[in-house]
Design an enzyme around this catalytic site. Structure first.
Site, PDB file in Angstrom:
ATOM      1  N   THR A   5      -4.173   8.178   0.571  1.00 21.74           N
ATOM      2  CA  THR A   5      -3.466   7.276  -0.342  1.00 21.74           C
ATOM      3  C   THR A   5      -4.516   6.406  -1.017  1.00 21.74           C
ATOM      4  OG1 THR A   5      -1.531   5.871  -0.643  1.00 21.74           O
ATOM      5  CG2 THR A   5      -2.877   5.376   1.286  1.00 21.74           C
ATOM      6  N   CYS A  47      -0.252  -3.718  -0.900  1.00 18.84           N
ATOM      7  CA  CYS A  47       0.498  -2.705  -0.138  1.00 18.84           C
ATOM      8  C   CYS A  47      -0.267  -2.355   1.149  1.00 18.84           C
ATOM      9  CB  CYS A  47       0.640  -1.414  -0.933  1.00 18.84           C
ATOM     10  SG  CYS A  47       1.460  -1.576  -2.517  1.00 18.84           S
ATOM     11  N   HIS A  89       2.788   4.545   2.530  1.00 14.13           N
ATOM     12  CA  HIS A  89       2.202   3.535   1.639  1.00 14.13           C
ATOM     13  C   HIS A  89       3.353   2.625   1.195  1.00 14.13           C
ATOM     14  CE1 HIS A  89      -0.611   2.732  -2.053  1.00 14.13           C
ATOM     15  NE2 HIS A  89       0.262   1.745  -1.943  1.00 14.13           N
TER      16      HIS A  89
END
Lengths: 290, 177
Positions: B38, B44, B61
């Protein structure tokens, strides 16, 4: 300013003026909308035509058992949706492959630009401080200066910076150290050269340092674009080597009444609208949990 | 943890062996040649889980801590939130044959904007929710790197479950067997 002009000259040579974007931005800024011109533009662009057809026949706009052709689709979608489709496609061409200086992957800068556009439109709609269509365009183009930074510094320009080194006033300091100007100033110079409306040039120029109320140049449009930049960062749509090294101006937080709850609502809504758009453009649903 | 979402189907790697997890996205796999990745985590948080015996791995994620912001959106895209994405990640791994007591769990991200002054704390609230959920469910974090204001890319090849973080072109190992 000589070096900025030289850099802008170079950039203009590499990225021809986005005529269509400039024209749509002018229509929105002046409020003089020419639907015939927009239709002509759609009919002559294969990718945009395909997107109009897909959208007109999608679950959201279509009618079960009926397939709309292009002309019917144009009528069915209406000016607001058509303007967006045109801008999203044309900005994709503009930003394609850009953002290398910031370590961004292909299309990341476009994702961040569209995310900013959607967030700006959303904030403008809810706060009613400026026209949402104009906020959309200003949000979309706020980072065009990064195209010029790419030209000036090349790929991975900021990779040598120590990750623990946090600039006191934000990442734009790093740009000024290397270039003498930051991407916001460069973006405004580029926008001027492309004949974008003055108000949009100003929003690009000040989107990281919005003037306070009463200060010369203060404009709610700038505040909206500034706030939208943070919603986009928190949405994770375009995080480059500059990370989250930006400051949200307290006077914007107060004037637009941005608190934790409203920010989270706008993060979710921006991401949802972005995903819908991405799926509409690609014409298929991506792999995921949904 | 809540068990309301249907477990995920295992993802297959692309031609280069990669499985890319976008923002508000999640994947689980038992493909031993796959590498989960990711990109560019900011506020995040990316979570990896790995069962070294069953060779099952997953990655999430998520953007925000709590789904109560918008339960409808959470139902459609549970990976957007910690409290819906994390249970889904673990449940999907268990359904595929992973076992809790063997699980290696890592996390990265949760950065903040400058001078937040406690107004939003998106990254730190994400970190708090992650730890709260793990604490409630007796899950130990094997390794994590969170906070600051930098971007982080999280990578985990299923061949050995090594978890790495990339930032500004530099890579460092977060966890290795």
């Amino acid at each position: 300013m000589g070096s900025v002009e030289t850099l802008i000259d170079k950039c203009v040579k590499l990225s021809p003026a986005p005529v269509v974007i400039a024209r749509v931005a002018s229509m929105l800024s002046s409020g003089e909308y020419n639907s015939k011109e927009l239709e002509d533009l759609i009919m002559t662009d294969e990718a945009i035509s395909a997107s109009v057809l897909r959208t007109a026949n999608s679950a959201a706009y279509g009618v079960p058992g009926r397939v709309f052709d292009l002309r019917e689709g144009i009528v069915r979608l209406g000016s607001k949706t058509l303007r967006r489709i045109v801008l999203e496609h044309k900005s994709s061409e503009l930003f394609d492959g850009a953002g290398e200086a910031y370590g961004l992957r292909r299309q990341d800068l476009w994702r961040g630009s569209v995310g900013g556009a959607l967030a700006a439109e959303l904030i403008a709609e809810s706060r009613k401080v400026c026209e949402p269509g104009v906020a959309y365009v200003a949000g979309l183009l706020r980072d065009i200066g990064k195209l010029a930074v790419d030209v000036a510094l090349g790929a991975d320009a900021f990779r040598d910076i120590d990750p623990d080194e946090t600039p006191e006033r934000g990442f734009t300091e790093q740009e000024r150290l290397r270039l003498g100007v930051d991407h916001a100033e460069l973006g405004a110079a580029l926008a001027k050269r492309w004949n974008l409306p003055d108000r949009i040039c100003a929003a690009i120029h000040h989107h990281h340092r919005p003037p306070e109320p009463g200060e010369t140049g203060a404009d709610p449009l700038i505040d909206v674009v500034h706030a939208a930049d943070f919603i986009t960062l928190w949405s994770g749509l375009c995080i480059g080597d500059d990370g989250l090294q930006y400051q949200l101006a307290p006077h914007v937080r107060e004037s637009l009444k941005i608190d934790r709850a409203s920010a989270e609502h706008e993060i979710v809504e921006t991401m949802t609208r972005f995903r819908d758009l991405e799926e509409a453009i690609s014409g298929h649903s991506e792999q995921g949990a949904a | 943890m809540s068990m309301t979402q249907t477990a995920l189907k295992p993802s297959q790697a692309d031609a280069k062996g990669g499985i890319t997890i976008g923002v508000a996205d999640i994947a689980i796999t038992n493909d031993p040649n796959a590498t989960l990745v990711t990109y560019a985590l900011g506020s995040c948080i990316g979570v990896t889980i790995y069962d070294p015996i069953a060779k099952i791995g997953g990655m999430l994620h998520f953007m925000l801590p709590l789904s109560k912001v918008n339960p409808d959106k959470a139902a459609k895209r549970p990976a957007m939130f910690a409290d819906t994405g994390i249970p889904l990640l673990f449940r999907s791994a268990y359904e595929l044959g992973a076992q809790k007591e063997r699980m290696i769990v890592c996390a990265a991200g949760g950065a903040e904007i400058l001078n937040d002054d406690g107004h939003f704390r998106v990254g730190s609230r994400n970190r708090t929710m992650l730890r709260k959920l793990f604490w409630k469910n007796n899950i130990l974090l094997s390794a994590d790197e969170t906070g600051g204001n930098i971007s982080r890319t999280l990578v985990m090849p299923l061949s050995d479950g090594t978890v790495s973080i990339r930032n500004r072109g530099k890579e460092k190992t977060l966890w290795a067997a």
